[in-house]
Design a protein around this motif. Structure first.
Motif, PDB file in Angstrom:
ATOM      1  N   ALA A  19      68.481  29.801  15.403  1.00  0.00           N
ATOM      2  CA  ALA A  19      69.904  30.142  15.335  1.00  0.00           C
ATOM      3  C   ALA A  19      70.103  31.442  14.558  1.00  0.00           C
ATOM      4  CB  ALA A  19      70.690  29.000  14.684  1.00  0.00           C
ATOM      5  N   THR A  20      69.362  31.603  13.467  1.00  0.00           N
ATOM      6  CA  THR A  20      69.457  32.836  12.679  1.00  0.00           C
ATOM      7  C   THR A  20      69.030  34.029  13.516  1.00  0.00           C
ATOM      8  OG1 THR A  20      68.957  31.574  10.669  1.00  0.00           O
ATOM      9  CG2 THR A  20      68.762  33.968  10.538  1.00  0.00           C
ATOM     10  N   LEU A  21      67.902  33.915  14.186  1.00  0.00           N
ATOM     11  CA  LEU A  21      67.412  35.013  15.026  1.00  0.00           C
ATOM     12  C   LEU A  21      68.417  35.374  16.116  1.00  0.00           C
ATOM     13  CD1 LEU A  21      63.680  33.964  15.422  1.00  0.00           C
ATOM     14  CD2 LEU A  21      64.479  36.148  14.505  1.00  0.00           C
ATOM     15  N   ARG A  22      68.920  34.372  16.798  1.00  0.00           N
ATOM     16  CA  ARG A  22      69.859  34.611  17.896  1.00  0.00           C
ATOM     17  C   ARG A  22      71.137  35.287  17.402  1.00  0.00           C
ATOM     18  NH1 ARG A  22      70.542  29.836  19.132  1.00  0.00           N
ATOM     19  NH2 ARG A  22      72.668  29.468  18.477  1.00  0.00           N
ATOM     20  N   LEU A  23      71.712  34.762  16.324  1.00  0.00           N
ATOM     21  CA  LEU A  23      72.963  35.322  15.820  1.00  0.00           C
ATOM     22  C   LEU A  23      72.775  36.728  15.256  1.00  0.00           C
ATOM     23  CD1 LEU A  23      74.485  32.136  14.142  1.00  0.00           C
ATOM     24  CD2 LEU A  23      75.183  33.229  16.294  1.00  0.00           C
ATOM     25  N   VAL A  24      71.681  36.953  14.546  1.00  0.00           N
ATOM     26  CA  VAL A  24      71.423  38.294  14.001  1.00  0.00           C
ATOM     27  C   VAL A  24      71.185  39.279  15.138  1.00  0.00           C
ATOM     28  CG1 VAL A  24      69.800  39.667  12.637  1.00  0.00           C
ATOM     29  CG2 VAL A  24      70.669  37.507  11.731  1.00  0.00           C
ATOM     30  N   ALA A  25      70.508  38.859  16.199  1.00  0.00           N
ATOM     31  CA  ALA A  25      70.287  39.734  17.350  1.00  0.00           C
ATOM     32  C   ALA A  25      71.615  40.106  18.000  1.00  0.00           C
ATOM     33  CB  ALA A  25      69.369  39.064  18.364  1.00  0.00           C
ATOM     34  N   GLU A  26      72.539  39.152  18.051  1.00  0.00           N
ATOM     35  CA  GLU A  26      73.844  39.392  18.692  1.00  0.00           C
ATOM     36  C   GLU A  26      74.789  40.204  17.819  1.00  0.00           C
ATOM     37  OE1 GLU A  26      75.352  35.461  19.447  1.00  0.00           O
ATOM     38  OE2 GLU A  26      73.844  35.038  20.985  1.00  0.00           O
ATOM     39  N   ARG A  27      74.842  39.898  16.520  1.00  0.00           N
ATOM     40  CA  ARG A  27      75.889  40.450  15.654  1.00  0.00           C
ATOM     41  C   ARG A  27      75.415  41.414  14.576  1.00  0.00           C
ATOM     42  NH1 ARG A  27      78.673  34.827  13.782  1.00  0.00           N
ATOM     43  NH2 ARG A  27      78.729  33.817  15.807  1.00  0.00           N
ATOM     44  N   GLY A  28      74.128  41.355  14.244  1.00  0.00           N
ATOM     45  CA  GLY A  28      73.640  42.109  13.096  1.00  0.00           C
ATOM     46  C   GLY A  28      73.570  41.197  11.885  1.00  0.00           C
ATOM     47  N   GLY A  98      53.481  35.483  18.993  1.00  0.00           N
ATOM     48  CA  GLY A  98      54.889  35.435  18.651  1.00  0.00           C
ATOM     49  C   GLY A  98      55.771  36.008  19.738  1.00  0.00           C
ATOM     50  N   PRO A  99      56.988  35.495  19.806  1.00  0.00           N
ATOM     51  CA  PRO A  99      57.933  35.967  20.826  1.00  0.00           C
ATOM     52  C   PRO A  99      58.358  37.417  20.574  1.00  0.00           C
ATOM     53  CG  PRO A  99      58.658  33.897  19.800  1.00  0.00           C
ATOM     54  CD  PRO A  99      57.495  34.406  19.015  1.00  0.00           C
ATOM     55  N   ARG A 104      61.440  42.064  17.588  1.00  0.00           N
ATOM     56  CA  ARG A 104      62.506  43.066  17.693  1.00  0.00           C
ATOM     57  C   ARG A 104      63.560  42.869  16.603  1.00  0.00           C
ATOM     58  NH1 ARG A 104      61.495  42.300  23.153  1.00  0.00           N
ATOM     59  NH2 ARG A 104      60.666  44.186  24.083  1.00  0.00           N
ATOM     60  N   VAL A 105      63.982  41.632  16.396  1.00  0.00           N
ATOM     61  CA  VAL A 105      64.985  41.360  15.361  1.00  0.00           C
ATOM     62  C   VAL A 105      64.426  41.722  13.997  1.00  0.00           C
ATOM     63  CG1 VAL A 105      66.347  39.556  14.229  1.00  0.00           C
ATOM     64  CG2 VAL A 105      66.195  39.608  16.715  1.00  0.00           C
ATOM     65  N   TYR A 106      63.194  41.321  13.718  1.00  0.00           N
ATOM     66  CA  TYR A 106      62.561  41.662  12.440  1.00  0.00           C
ATOM     67  C   TYR A 106      62.579  43.167  12.218  1.00  0.00           C
ATOM     68  CZ  TYR A 106      60.360  37.022  11.827  1.00  0.00           C
ATOM     69  OH  TYR A 106      60.107  35.705  11.632  1.00  0.00           O
ATOM     70  N   ARG A 107      62.194  43.909  13.254  1.00  0.00           N
ATOM     71  CA  ARG A 107      62.094  45.366  13.121  1.00  0.00           C
ATOM     72  C   ARG A 107      63.462  45.992  12.884  1.00  0.00           C
ATOM     73  NH1 ARG A 107      61.797  49.641  11.659  1.00  0.00           N
ATOM     74  NH2 ARG A 107      60.772  51.426  12.556  1.00  0.00           N
ATOM     75  N   ARG A 108      64.469  45.540  13.627  1.00  0.00           N
ATOM     76  CA  ARG A 108      65.817  46.103  13.454  1.00  0.00           C
ATOM     77  C   ARG A 108      66.359  45.828  12.054  1.00  0.00           C
ATOM     78  NH1 ARG A 108      67.058  43.914  19.019  1.00  0.00           N
ATOM     79  NH2 ARG A 108      66.503  45.644  20.380  1.00  0.00           N
ATOM     80  N   PRO A 168      58.411  47.485  24.457  1.00  0.00           N
ATOM     81  CA  PRO A 168      57.814  46.147  24.521  1.00  0.00           C
ATOM     82  C   PRO A 168      57.008  45.839  23.248  1.00  0.00           C
ATOM     83  CG  PRO A 168      57.341  47.404  26.519  1.00  0.00           C
ATOM     84  CD  PRO A 168      57.973  48.350  25.549  1.00  0.00           C
ATOM     85  N   ALA A 169      56.930  44.566  22.912  1.00  0.00           N
ATOM     86  CA  ALA A 169      56.174  44.154  21.727  1.00  0.00           C
ATOM     87  C   ALA A 169      54.701  44.509  21.870  1.00  0.00           C
ATOM     88  CB  ALA A 169      56.346  42.664  21.477  1.00  0.00           C
ATOM     89  N   ALA A 170      54.220  44.602  23.104  1.00  0.00           N
ATOM     90  CA  ALA A 170      52.827  44.991  23.324  1.00  0.00           C
ATOM     91  C   ALA A 170      52.557  46.379  22.737  1.00  0.00           C
ATOM     92  CB  ALA A 170      52.495  44.967  24.809  1.00  0.00           C
ATOM     93  N   GLU A 171      53.584  47.219  22.676  1.00  0.00           N
ATOM     94  CA  GLU A 171      53.402  48.548  22.085  1.00  0.00           C
ATOM     95  C   GLU A 171      53.130  48.440  20.584  1.00  0.00           C
ATOM     96  OE1 GLU A 171      56.113  52.382  21.352  1.00  0.00           O
ATOM     97  OE2 GLU A 171      55.856  51.850  23.473  1.00  0.00           O
TER      98      GLU A 171
END
Length: 194
Positions: A19-28, A98-99, A104-108, A168-171
């Protein structure tokens, strides 16, 4: 680990994390509250704090399965004469787990600076596990073991900070491989020359 095999505690931990990951990805990060996370996970604020001390912890604390994977990798690592190559093998296998969305969320969030050095500090467990592995491979050379683990940690951190989360995360995995390959380490040399 499948959802059915999870303990209720782990299932709740993961529901709060997701839930934290999803909401942070959507809203910051700043726009999401603990109450938002708890509601999205179908729990209460009190339950949230039974699992995590802060919203940042819900986002960045390592999944128990991740720690187990790292433990397995250090146990499965090759044991050649080239300790650095063996350590690179562990790191290469580890960063490919890892997904993509999580990375992506971690990096942002890490790039935003909102949390200061927290995202880096919370993942020191990786360096600690690598140091324990290196200490077993280099008995009697604690400096060499720490230097190997710290060097690998620095290379992985540099790759993570360089990676564009729009890619992509592969990068990220490729950048980690390149960073580790650019380091030339000869364990044990420091103690021989002293």
């Amino acid at each position: 680990m499948t959802q059915a095999r999870q303990t209720p505690r782990l299932a709740t931990w993961r529901a709060l994390r997701e839930a934290t990951l999803r909401l942070v990805a959507e809203r910051g990060f700043a726009a999401v509250s603990v109450d938002d996370v708890a509601a999205a996970a179908g729990t209460s604020r009190r339950t949230f704090f039974n699992y995590f001390p802060t919203k940042a912890a819900a986002l960045f604390d390592p999944d128990p399965e991740l720690a187990e994977r790292l433990r397995r990798l250090t146990g499965e690592a090759p044991e050649t004469a080239d300790v650095w190559a063996d350590l690179r093998w562990i790191c290469a296998a580890f960063v490919r787990w890892g997904p993509d969305d999580t990375l992506r969320v971690y990096r942002r969030v890490a790039a935003s600076g909102e949390l200061g050095d927290y995202p880096v500090q919370v993942h020191r467990h990786v360096e600690t596990a690598l140091e324990a592995w290196a200490a077993r491979r280099l008995p009697g050379d604690l400096l060499g073991a720490r230097l190997l683990a710290s060097t690998a940690g620095a290379a992985l951190g540099a790759a993570f900070r360089t990676w564009d989360p729009a890619a992509p995360a592969a990068e990220f995995a490729e950048l980690a491989d390149r960073a580790l390959a650019q380091v030339h380490v000869r364990p044990g040399r420091g103690t021989e020359d002293a």
